[in-house]
Design a protein around this motif. Sequence first.
Motif, PDB file in Angstrom:
ATOM      1  N   ARG A  71       0.837  -1.212   0.000  1.00 26.97           N
ATOM      2  CA  ARG A  71       0.000   0.000   0.000  1.00 26.97           C
ATOM      3  C   ARG A  71       0.865   1.252   0.000  1.00 26.97           C
ATOM      4  N   VAL A  72       1.888   1.277   0.828  1.00 22.75           N
ATOM      5  CA  VAL A  72       2.766   2.453   0.895  1.00 22.75           C
ATOM      6  C   VAL A  72       3.499   2.646  -0.432  1.00 22.75           C
ATOM      7  N   LYS A  73       3.919   1.555  -1.062  1.00 19.68           N
ATOM      8  CA  LYS A  73       4.643   1.623  -2.330  1.00 19.68           C
ATOM      9  C   LYS A  73       3.842   2.399  -3.374  1.00 19.68           C
ATOM     10  N   LYS A  74       2.540   2.186  -3.393  1.00 22.12           N
ATOM     11  CA  LYS A  74       1.689   2.870  -4.370  1.00 22.12           C
ATOM     12  C   LYS A  74       1.794   4.383  -4.228  1.00 22.12           C
ATOM     13  N   TYR A  75       1.902   4.861  -3.007  1.00 19.49           N
ATOM     14  CA  TYR A  75       1.972   6.304  -2.789  1.00 19.49           C
ATOM     15  C   TYR A  75       3.392   6.843  -2.924  1.00 19.49           C
ATOM     16  N   VAL A  76       4.377   6.015  -2.593  1.00 22.93           N
ATOM     17  CA  VAL A  76       5.765   6.432  -2.811  1.00 22.93           C
ATOM     18  C   VAL A  76       5.983   6.755  -4.282  1.00 22.93           C
ATOM     19  N   GLU A  77       5.392   5.954  -5.152  1.00 21.35           N
ATOM     20  CA  GLU A  77       5.562   6.147  -6.589  1.00 21.35           C
ATOM     21  C   GLU A  77       4.878   7.415  -7.084  1.00 21.35           C
ATOM     22  N   GLN A  78       4.010   8.002  -6.270  1.00 26.14           N
ATOM     23  CA  GLN A  78       3.334   9.245  -6.651  1.00 26.14           C
ATOM     24  C   GLN A  78       4.089  10.495  -6.197  1.00 26.14           C
ATOM     25  N   LEU A  79       5.083  10.325  -5.340  1.00 22.51           N
ATOM     26  CA  LEU A  79       5.853  11.468  -4.844  1.00 22.51           C
ATOM     27  C   LEU A  79       6.782  12.002  -5.935  1.00 22.51           C
ATOM     28  N   ASP A  80       6.936  13.318  -5.964  1.00 24.43           N
ATOM     29  CA  ASP A  80       7.903  13.913  -6.891  1.00 24.43           C
ATOM     30  C   ASP A  80       8.945  14.699  -6.093  1.00 24.43           C
ATOM     31  N   ASP A  82       9.374  17.769  -5.735  1.00 19.83           N
ATOM     32  CA  ASP A  82       8.865  18.948  -5.042  1.00 19.83           C
ATOM     33  C   ASP A  82       8.232  18.578  -3.698  1.00 19.83           C
ATOM     34  N   GLN A  83       7.872  17.287  -3.557  1.00 18.70           N
ATOM     35  CA  GLN A  83       7.215  16.828  -2.332  1.00 18.70           C
ATOM     36  C   GLN A  83       8.160  16.067  -1.407  1.00 18.70           C
ATOM     37  N   TRP A  84       9.176  15.449  -2.002  1.00 18.58           N
ATOM     38  CA  TRP A  84      10.067  14.556  -1.253  1.00 18.58           C
ATOM     39  C   TRP A  84      11.496  15.031  -1.437  1.00 18.58           C
ATOM     40  N   GLN A  85      12.093  15.506  -0.374  1.00 14.42           N
ATOM     41  CA  GLN A  85      13.432  16.083  -0.432  1.00 14.42           C
ATOM     42  C   GLN A  85      14.471  15.101  -0.953  1.00 14.42           C
ATOM     43  N   PHE A  86      14.328  13.826  -0.618  1.00 13.86           N
ATOM     44  CA  PHE A  86      15.352  12.840  -0.972  1.00 13.86           C
ATOM     45  C   PHE A  86      14.908  11.924  -2.105  1.00 13.86           C
ATOM     46  N   HIS A  87      14.043  12.446  -2.940  1.00 17.02           N
ATOM     47  CA  HIS A  87      13.617  11.727  -4.140  1.00 17.02           C
ATOM     48  C   HIS A  87      14.851  11.440  -4.994  1.00 17.02           C
ATOM     49  N   PRO A  88      14.990  10.231  -5.534  1.00 13.58           N
ATOM     50  CA  PRO A  88      16.196   9.890  -6.298  1.00 13.58           C
ATOM     51  C   PRO A  88      16.322  10.614  -7.629  1.00 13.58           C
ATOM     52  N   GLY A  89      15.275  11.288  -8.080  1.00 18.52           N
ATOM     53  CA  GLY A  89      15.367  12.032  -9.335  1.00 18.52           C
ATOM     54  C   GLY A  89      15.153  11.168 -10.563  1.00 18.52           C
ATOM     55  N   ARG A  90      14.645  10.011 -10.372  1.00 19.61           N
ATOM     56  CA  ARG A  90      14.336   9.055 -11.454  1.00 19.61           C
ATOM     57  C   ARG A  90      13.203   8.169 -10.945  1.00 19.61           C
ATOM     58  N   ARG A  91      12.859   7.149 -11.721  1.00 21.99           N
ATOM     59  CA  ARG A  91      11.834   6.209 -11.273  1.00 21.99           C
ATOM     60  C   ARG A  91      12.285   5.566  -9.957  1.00 21.99           C
TER      61      ARG A  91
END
Length: 253
Positions: A71-80, A82-91
């Motif tokens: 369930r959490v994975k589904k929402y992690v994939e929606q983060l960009d 601008d919302q997540w400071q440590f987003h990897p910058g790719r898929r």
Amino acid sequence: MPEVPLDFPRAFVEFVNPADDSEMLRCDLTWLTSSYMCIFGQGCHGIYADAPDTGCCTLGAHFADKSDEKRVKKYVEQLDEDQWQFHPGRRVRKDDWIDTDDDGERKTRVIEVDGQSACIFHNRKDFHTGAGCALHGLALQQGRNPLETKPDVCWQLPIRRTFRDVERQDGTTYTEVTIGEYDRRGWGPGGHDLDWYCSGNTEAHVAVEPVYVTHEPELVALMGRAAYDELVRHCEAHVRSRSALALHPADPH
């Protein structure tokens, strides 16, 4: 203000789950009618003194089971970014945000920034959104309750649900479901080493409404609507009749 002792007189109520007669609900009325509220960003000291801005997000979150992680994975994939400071910058890949502890249990990754460790989803105070959970922020942006987007342990805290199988003297059995306070002991032996903790701290008992009202969505998710409605009836009766001995000692008196 000081944290109150862990053990003090509490009032409990037991009732059969209206939706499942194989379950007996055992609910801590002292906790559920208390004035506790989460004070993250409003005076929370953090569970470790050297990381006051990370609240209880310092250790990351263990997943309850595979469905929790999915369930959490589904929402992690929606983060960009601008919302997540440590987003990897790719898929996003699983190893970007999932780790295992020493016992092989799966949990969210913990990263260290400027000497402070916290969950990978904890945006630091220098991020444009300020300090806080990226998954919590996503829920608010989408008009959802954060219990939909965050790991179970994150949205349940500081309410604790436990299960116990009970056999009566006549040989019949039932499942006892306890709904109570997630105090220090809920963290295991390490809970006693936390520098600060909220549930029994007077600084966090400042809500206008009691826990059973402010945490309705969480309690419904943990108990079911029918059981929650029955709980409300008992909580209201307890508030009308309770004595000083039944008050949470961290509440203002």
